[in-house]
Design a protein around this motif. Structure first.
Motif, mmCIF file in Angstrom:
data_model
loop_
_atom_site.group_PDB
_atom_site.id
_atom_site.type_symbol
_atom_site.label_atom_id
_atom_site.label_comp_id
_atom_site.label_asym_id
_atom_site.label_seq_id
_atom_site.Cartn_x
_atom_site.Cartn_y
_atom_site.Cartn_z
ATOM 1 N N ASP A 39 -5.429 47.414 4.514
ATOM 2 C CA ASP A 39 -5.343 46.050 3.999
ATOM 3 C C ASP A 39 -4.339 46.011 2.855
ATOM 4 N N VAL A 40 -3.477 44.999 2.882
ATOM 5 C CA VAL A 40 -2.551 44.764 1.762
ATOM 6 C C VAL A 40 -2.635 43.313 1.298
ATOM 7 N N GLY A 41 -3.815 42.700 1.508
ATOM 8 C CA GLY A 41 -4.014 41.321 1.083
ATOM 9 C C GLY A 41 -3.682 40.326 2.173
ATOM 10 N N GLY A 42 -3.361 39.104 1.784
ATOM 11 C CA GLY A 42 -3.074 38.059 2.760
ATOM 12 C C GLY A 42 -4.309 37.244 3.080
ATOM 13 N N GLY A 70 -3.702 36.160 12.966
ATOM 14 C CA GLY A 70 -3.011 35.740 14.183
ATOM 15 C C GLY A 70 -2.393 34.370 14.068
ATOM 16 N N ASN A 71 -2.718 33.649 12.980
ATOM 17 C CA ASN A 71 -2.227 32.274 12.833
ATOM 18 C C ASN A 71 -1.298 32.091 11.644
ATOM 19 N N ALA A 72 -0.766 33.186 11.101
ATOM 20 C CA ALA A 72 0.151 33.077 9.964
ATOM 21 C C ALA A 72 1.409 32.323 10.379
ATOM 22 N N THR A 73 1.903 31.489 9.476
ATOM 23 C CA THR A 73 3.126 30.739 9.755
ATOM 24 C C THR A 73 4.262 31.105 8.806
ATOM 25 N N GLU A 74 3.980 31.955 7.818
ATOM 26 C CA GLU A 74 5.029 32.449 6.939
ATOM 27 C C GLU A 74 4.639 33.828 6.417
ATOM 28 N N LEU A 75 5.634 34.575 6.030
ATOM 29 C CA LEU A 75 5.454 35.963 5.627
ATOM 30 C C LEU A 75 4.475 36.117 4.470
ATOM 31 N N TYR A 76 4.457 35.146 3.581
ATOM 32 C CA TYR A 76 3.637 35.259 2.367
ATOM 33 C C TYR A 76 2.144 35.282 2.671
ATOM 34 N N ALA A 79 -4.886 44.759 -7.655
ATOM 35 C CA ALA A 79 -5.353 43.380 -7.803
ATOM 36 C C ALA A 79 -5.152 42.540 -6.552
ATOM 37 N N ASN A 80 -4.390 43.023 -5.570
ATOM 38 C CA ASN A 80 -4.025 42.192 -4.417
ATOM 39 C C ASN A 80 -4.594 42.649 -3.080
ATOM 40 N N VAL A 81 -5.297 43.766 -3.044
ATOM 41 C CA VAL A 81 -5.806 44.280 -1.772
ATOM 42 C C VAL A 81 -7.334 44.280 -1.785
ATOM 43 N N ARG A 82 -7.924 44.242 -0.594
ATOM 44 C CA ARG A 82 -9.376 44.142 -0.486
ATOM 45 C C ARG A 82 -10.094 45.480 -0.676
ATOM 46 N N MET A 83 -9.424 46.564 -0.388
ATOM 47 C CA MET A 83 -10.021 47.898 -0.526
ATOM 48 C C MET A 83 -9.087 48.777 -1.354
ATOM 49 N N PRO A 84 -8.984 48.516 -2.645
ATOM 50 C CA PRO A 84 -8.004 49.243 -3.460
ATOM 51 C C PRO A 84 -8.204 50.751 -3.450
ATOM 52 N N SER A 85 -9.444 51.235 -3.387
ATOM 53 C CA SER A 85 -9.649 52.688 -3.384
ATOM 54 C C SER A 85 -9.059 53.313 -2.132
ATOM 55 N N TYR A 86 -9.131 52.605 -0.988
ATOM 56 C CA TYR A 86 -8.569 53.124 0.258
ATOM 57 C C TYR A 86 -7.047 53.015 0.246
ATOM 58 N N THR A 87 -6.541 51.862 -0.156
ATOM 59 C CA THR A 87 -5.086 51.671 -0.170
ATOM 60 C C THR A 87 -4.422 52.656 -1.119
ATOM 61 N N LEU A 88 -4.937 52.748 -2.341
ATOM 62 C CA LEU A 88 -4.351 53.669 -3.313
ATOM 63 C C LEU A 88 -4.607 55.118 -2.921
ATOM 64 N N GLY A 89 -5.741 55.381 -2.269
ATOM 65 C CA GLY A 89 -6.001 56.736 -1.790
ATOM 66 C C GLY A 89 -5.017 57.174 -0.730
ATOM 67 N N ASP A 90 -4.712 56.256 0.200
ATOM 68 C CA ASP A 90 -3.724 56.588 1.237
ATOM 69 C C ASP A 90 -2.321 56.716 0.658
ATOM 70 N N THR A 148 -7.875 35.092 17.540
ATOM 71 C CA THR A 148 -8.825 34.434 16.644
ATOM 72 C C THR A 148 -8.687 34.997 15.235
ATOM 73 N N THR A 149 -8.635 34.125 14.242
ATOM 74 C CA THR A 149 -8.454 34.561 12.858
ATOM 75 C C THR A 149 -9.596 34.076 11.976
ATOM 76 N N SER A 150 -10.212 34.995 11.232
ATOM 77 C CA SER A 150 -11.197 34.692 10.186
ATOM 78 C C SER A 150 -12.383 33.886 10.709
ATOM 79 N N LEU A 151 -12.916 34.275 11.845
ATOM 80 C CA LEU A 151 -14.138 33.661 12.376
ATOM 81 C C LEU A 151 -15.345 34.259 11.647
ATOM 82 N N ILE A 152 -16.209 33.419 11.116
ATOM 83 C CA ILE A 152 -17.402 33.907 10.426
ATOM 84 C C ILE A 152 -18.455 34.319 11.464
ATOM 85 N N VAL A 153 -18.913 35.554 11.369
ATOM 86 C CA VAL A 153 -19.953 36.083 12.247
ATOM 87 C C VAL A 153 -21.079 36.616 11.374
ATOM 88 N N ASN A 154 -22.280 36.677 11.961
ATOM 89 C CA ASN A 154 -23.461 37.032 11.188
ATOM 90 C C ASN A 154 -24.238 38.167 11.835
#
Length: 553
Positions: free
Chosen positions: A121-124, A132-138, A165-176, A496-502
């Motif tokens: 993960d790098v954010g977004g 799957g529904n992004a319309t711009e790089l940002y 500050a920008n990623v969801r799993m900083p310990s994994y991202t920085l670890g890699d 499908t993007t960001s579907l809430i499942v339980n």
């Protein structure tokens, strides 16, 4: 030359092993979605690990761009680590972070060691940075232009803070990222030892000869193919934003004596959704296909790419204008690879397999993990069928073409994430029947063990069957269903993007199979029966296609 050349190859492979052993995330540790390489002082590739064909040539192109546009050699020092993930500055998409470390011998810059790693993960806007529904790089995550993560051995704490500050799993991202640094440091040590053993002048002369050797071998293989222009077309289901509108892809491959010219200028205009591809990644497709149809044993270095020319048109899906989104480029180049091979089947009918699943079904699930009380992201690329070959059946359940990723073992995923896997098996009858049977896709069922999880799926090949060749039957497409067989059953859109499942919701999905090769009439009876016994084909298919019935004992 052989000793030194293979020493460089060994260094790249040792870097790869070190990165895998120390990685935090399953996408790196288990799926092996990364590459390592060694370059000369000008950014020319000397050797690259045999990991991900998507990265072929793209790392060197990125490094050359850095040296040309951002850091001169006089601004590069011992102890530097240069980071980049910006797709319009050489990277393939934002989750792929590249690190380059210069190698100095007696104060002389002799080369670079580099690593390219898919980060979970790098954010977004979606977990896994795979909307799957992004319309711009940002919308696809944090963008990092060429910047020094380390300068003269001193860590850039500001950059680390920005990433954290920008990623969801900083310990994994920085670890890699730490794993990439370790791989680069090991590479630096080995390269320095090699130069010190033979001298800078000798190694540089050998490297030049090594590249010329690869270039000449590739050229000799291209010469063996009949001159001509070979074309093929295909499409993506859609671009994730404009639904159910196919995206046309076209290739024209010209064999001109000892050159291969790939012309992609007739592909569709750039997509609104994230399935565009930047130039460096398009080049990787051409390099991969060339290796497939010539000689894959040729040493992988800058010389192997010199007989290849790639043509694209600005504003198309394979050369978009900034800031068009590109995070789904993997699916586009998978399909493109299949189309390129179809084109080359007209020149080499006895060498090319039938159509494969030609994309990797992406599943990303994010949410709170009660075991750690932290945000988690589960991310995986799921393979499918490889097309039947002219003399063999296709392989089943693998990541084909420019992929080559492994799966994430169920046991590993269940230990780390609040998920329970009910099914993981080959999809019966998904491989096209023929004299040689196409490889099968897979079936997976994943149950959510927590509420308010976010599900993102990304795939293609759900509206078109993988083609059979020379009388072989087509394979089956894929599909995704939530809560299959219940009153809450829901067929999911492929992107499908960001579907809430339980808790209790179950994702069921099938990945595409692949095409068969040759008429089913020519398949020996004993092979058909064995396919049935192995569960590859059903009794119904055996009767309908092969006119055989199994006798009950």
């Amino acid at each position: 030359m052989e000793v030194v050349g293979h020493s460089f190859m060994s260094i790249a492979e040792e870097m790869s092993a070190a990165l895998q052993r120390t990685a935090y995330s399953s996408i790196v540790r288990e799926a092996l979605d990364f590459s390592t390489a060694v370059f000369d002082q000008n950014g020319n590739l000397i050797a690259q690990s045999d990991n991900i064909p998507t990265h072929l040539g793209s790392m060197g192109g990125t490094l050359k761009g850095i040296l040309k546009n951002h850091f001169t050699q006089a601004e590069i020092f011992e102890g530097d680590q240069i980071m980049i993930n910006h797709p319009y500055m050489g990277a393939s998409h934002s989750p792929d972070i590249l690190l380059f470390a210069p190698v100095f011998v007696k104060d002389t810059l002799v080369g670079f060691c580099g690593s390219m790693c898919h980060h979970v993960d790098v954010g977004g806007i979606a977990p896994g940075s795979a909307p799957g529904n992004a319309t711009e790089l940002y919308q696809e995550g944090l963008l990092i232009p060429p910047v020094k993560l380390y300068e003269k051995g001193i860590e850039n704490q500001t950059l680390i803070s920005i990433i954290r500050a920008n990623v969801r799993m900083p310990s994994y991202t920085l670890g890699d990222i730490r794993s990439q640094i370790s791989a680069n440091e090991i590479g630096k040590k080995r390269v320095r030892n090699l130069y010190e053993k033979y001298s800078i002048k000798t190694i540089q002369e050998i490297v030049q000869a090594w590249e010329t050797y690869s270039e000449n071998r590739i050229k000799s293989k291209i010469k063996a193919i009949k001159n001509g222009i070979y074309t093929a077309s295909g499409h993506l289901d859609d671009d994730g934003v404009v639904k159910n509108e196919q995206i046309q892809l076209h290739v024209s491959i010209e064999i001109l004596d000892d050159k291969m010219i790939y012309d992609f200028t007739k592909c569709a205009d750039q997509a609104k959704g994230p399935f565009n591809v930047t130039e460096e990644t398009v080049n990787a497709v051409a390099y991969y296909i060339t290796r497939c149809v010539t000689d894959s044993s040729v040493p992988q270095n800058e010389g192997a790419y010199k007989p290849i020319e790639v043509r694209t048109k600005k504003g198309t899906i394979l050369n978009p204008h900034f800031p068009a989104p590109v995070s789904g480029r993997y699916h586009t180049i998978m399909r493109l690879s299949d189309i390129c091979l179809e084109a080359m089947s007209k020149a080499l009918p006895d060498r090319i397999p039938a159509s494969s699943n030609a994309h990797a079904t992406t599943v990303a699930i994010g949410g709170n993990n009660p075991k750690t009380n932290d945000y988690f992201v589960y991310y995986e690329l799921n393979g499918g069928g490889m097309g039947a070959r002219p003399t063999k059946d296709g392989l089943s359940g693998i990541d084909v073409h420019v992929g080559n990723c492994m799966n994430v073992p169920i046991e590993s995923a269940e230990l780390e994430y609040p998920l329970l896997f009910h099914t993981y098996e080959l999809h019966q009858d998904s491989g096209g029947m023929g004299e040689y049977r196409g490889g099968l896709g897979i079936i997976r069922e994943i149950e959510m063990l927590e509420d308010q999880l976010t599900l993102t799926t990304r795939g293609d090949g759900e509206t078109t069957n993988p083609k059979g060749f020379y009388g072989g039957l087509d394979g089956r497409p894929g599909q995704k269903i939530l809560n299959r067989g219940t009153e809450n059953e829901q067929r999911l859109y492929g992107k499908t993007t960001s579907l809430i499942v339980n808790k209790g919701d179950i994702l069921y999905f099938e990945t595409p199979g692949s095409g068969g090769y040759g008429s089913p009439k020519n398949r020996p009876k004993e092979k058909v029966i064995q396919d049935y016994k192995d569960g590859y084909i059903s009794a119904k298919a055996m009767k309908e296609v092969y006119n055989l019935e199994i006798e009950d004992n």
